[in-house]
Design a protein around this motif. Structure first.
Motif, short mmCIF file in Angstrom:
data_model
loop_
_atom_site.label_atom_id
_atom_site.label_comp_id
_atom_site.label_asym_id
_atom_site.label_seq_id
_atom_site.Cartn_x
_atom_site.Cartn_y
_atom_site.Cartn_z
N GLN A 131 -12.25 -0.91 -3.90
CA GLN A 131 -11.08 -1.76 -3.71
C GLN A 131 -9.81 -1.06 -4.19
O GLN A 131 -8.76 -1.15 -3.57
CB GLN A 131 -11.26 -3.09 -4.47
CG GLN A 131 -12.23 -4.03 -3.78
CD GLN A 131 -12.47 -5.31 -4.59
OE1 GLN A 131 -12.27 -5.34 -5.80
NE2 GLN A 131 -12.92 -6.34 -3.90
N GLU A 132 -9.90 -0.33 -5.28
CA GLU A 132 -8.76 0.43 -5.78
C GLU A 132 -8.37 1.52 -4.78
O GLU A 132 -7.20 1.76 -4.53
CB GLU A 132 -9.08 1.05 -7.14
CG GLU A 132 -9.12 0.05 -8.27
CD GLU A 132 -9.56 0.68 -9.59
OE1 GLU A 132 -9.70 1.94 -9.67
OE2 GLU A 132 -9.76 -0.08 -10.54
N ASP A 133 -9.40 2.19 -4.21
CA ASP A 133 -9.14 3.23 -3.20
C ASP A 133 -8.45 2.62 -1.98
O ASP A 133 -7.50 3.20 -1.44
CB ASP A 133 -10.45 3.91 -2.77
CG ASP A 133 -10.95 4.90 -3.81
OD1 ASP A 133 -10.21 5.21 -4.77
OD2 ASP A 133 -12.11 5.37 -3.65
N VAL A 134 -8.94 1.46 -1.55
CA VAL A 134 -8.35 0.79 -0.38
C VAL A 134 -6.90 0.41 -0.69
O VAL A 134 -6.01 0.62 0.13
CB VAL A 134 -9.19 -0.45 0.03
CG1 VAL A 134 -8.43 -1.33 1.01
CG2 VAL A 134 -10.52 -0.02 0.60
N THR A 135 -6.67 -0.13 -1.86
CA THR A 135 -5.31 -0.52 -2.27
C THR A 135 -4.40 0.71 -2.32
O THR A 135 -3.27 0.68 -1.83
CB THR A 135 -5.35 -1.23 -3.64
OG1 THR A 135 -6.20 -2.37 -3.57
CG2 THR A 135 -3.98 -1.66 -4.08
N THR A 136 -4.91 1.79 -2.89
CA THR A 136 -4.13 3.03 -2.98
C THR A 136 -3.81 3.56 -1.58
O THR A 136 -2.68 3.97 -1.30
CB THR A 136 -4.89 4.10 -3.78
OG1 THR A 136 -5.17 3.58 -5.09
CG2 THR A 136 -4.11 5.38 -3.91
N LYS A 137 -4.82 3.51 -0.70
CA LYS A 137 -4.60 4.02 0.66
C LYS A 137 -3.67 3.10 1.44
O LYS A 137 -2.85 3.57 2.23
CB LYS A 137 -5.93 4.22 1.36
CG LYS A 137 -6.68 5.41 0.79
CD LYS A 137 -7.99 5.67 1.45
CE LYS A 137 -8.66 6.88 0.78
NZ LYS A 137 -9.95 7.18 1.29
N GLN A 138 -3.77 1.80 1.23
CA GLN A 138 -2.85 0.87 1.90
C GLN A 138 -1.41 1.13 1.46
O GLN A 138 -0.49 1.13 2.26
CB GLN A 138 -3.23 -0.58 1.61
CG GLN A 138 -4.42 -1.07 2.38
CD GLN A 138 -4.81 -2.51 2.00
OE1 GLN A 138 -4.53 -2.96 0.89
NE2 GLN A 138 -5.48 -3.18 2.91
N LYS A 139 -1.25 1.37 0.16
CA LYS A 139 0.08 1.69 -0.37
C LYS A 139 0.60 2.98 0.24
O LYS A 139 1.77 3.08 0.61
CB LYS A 139 0.00 1.79 -1.91
CG LYS A 139 1.26 2.22 -2.58
CD LYS A 139 2.33 1.14 -2.53
CE LYS A 139 3.51 1.56 -3.40
NZ LYS A 139 4.78 1.41 -2.76
N ALA A 140 -0.28 3.98 0.37
CA ALA A 140 0.11 5.25 0.97
C ALA A 140 0.51 5.06 2.43
O ALA A 140 1.50 5.64 2.91
CB ALA A 140 -1.02 6.27 0.86
N VAL A 141 -0.23 4.21 3.16
CA VAL A 141 0.10 3.93 4.56
C VAL A 141 1.44 3.21 4.64
O VAL A 141 2.28 3.53 5.48
CB VAL A 141 -1.03 3.10 5.23
CG1 VAL A 141 -0.58 2.54 6.56
CG2 VAL A 141 -2.28 3.96 5.40
N GLU A 142 1.67 2.24 3.76
CA GLU A 142 2.95 1.52 3.74
C GLU A 142 4.11 2.47 3.43
O GLU A 142 5.17 2.40 4.05
CB GLU A 142 2.89 0.38 2.72
CG GLU A 142 1.99 -0.76 3.14
CD GLU A 142 1.77 -1.78 2.01
OE1 GLU A 142 2.37 -1.61 0.93
OE2 GLU A 142 1.01 -2.73 2.24
N ASP A 143 3.89 3.34 2.45
CA ASP A 143 4.93 4.33 2.10
C ASP A 143 5.21 5.26 3.28
O ASP A 143 6.36 5.58 3.58
CB ASP A 143 4.51 5.14 0.87
CG ASP A 143 4.52 4.32 -0.41
OD1 ASP A 143 5.06 3.19 -0.39
OD2 ASP A 143 3.96 4.81 -1.43
N ALA A 144 4.14 5.69 3.95
CA ALA A 144 4.29 6.57 5.11
C ALA A 144 5.03 5.85 6.24
O ALA A 144 5.89 6.44 6.91
CB ALA A 144 2.94 7.08 5.59
#
Length: 104
Positions: free
Chosen positions: A9-22
């Motif tokens: 879940q932390e990985d998913v959250t981190t990756k979602q944040k990275a996608v939003e930032d991108a």
């Protein structure tokens, strides 16, 4: 198992944040590209206007050169006529003086 789920879940959250930032960065780049394209279009239009102005100015300069050339020829012709008139006047004055002598 609970720890693995939490980590995922932390990985998913981190990756979602990275996608939003991108996505935000991509939007920012697209806005910059739009501004750059707008500025490029404006500069292109200004360059076209300057080229037209330059072409018009060159035509005007050529016309002025032609007019100057014509005026120069007219001045030369008038100077020649003035010299002829002065020579004729001198001849007439000589004839007048000779007539006065012969009538005296």
């Amino acid at each position: 198992l609970q720890g693995s789920v939490s980590t995922l879940q932390e990985d998913v959250t981190t990756k979602q944040k990275a996608v939003e930032d991108a996505a935000a960065y991509s939007t920012s780049l697209m806005e910059e590209a739009t501004l750059s394209n707008t500025q490029l279009a404006k500069l292109t239009k200004e360059a076209d206007e300057l080229l037209k102005f330059k072409a018009d100015a060159e035509v005007h300069i050529d016309l002025l050169r032609h007019t100057m050339s014509e005026y120069s020829h007219q001045v030369i012709d008038l100077e020649s006529k003035l010299e002829d008139s002065q020579a004729n006047r001198a001849c007439l004055e000589d004839e007048k003086a000779n007539l006065k002598k012969s009538n005296a």
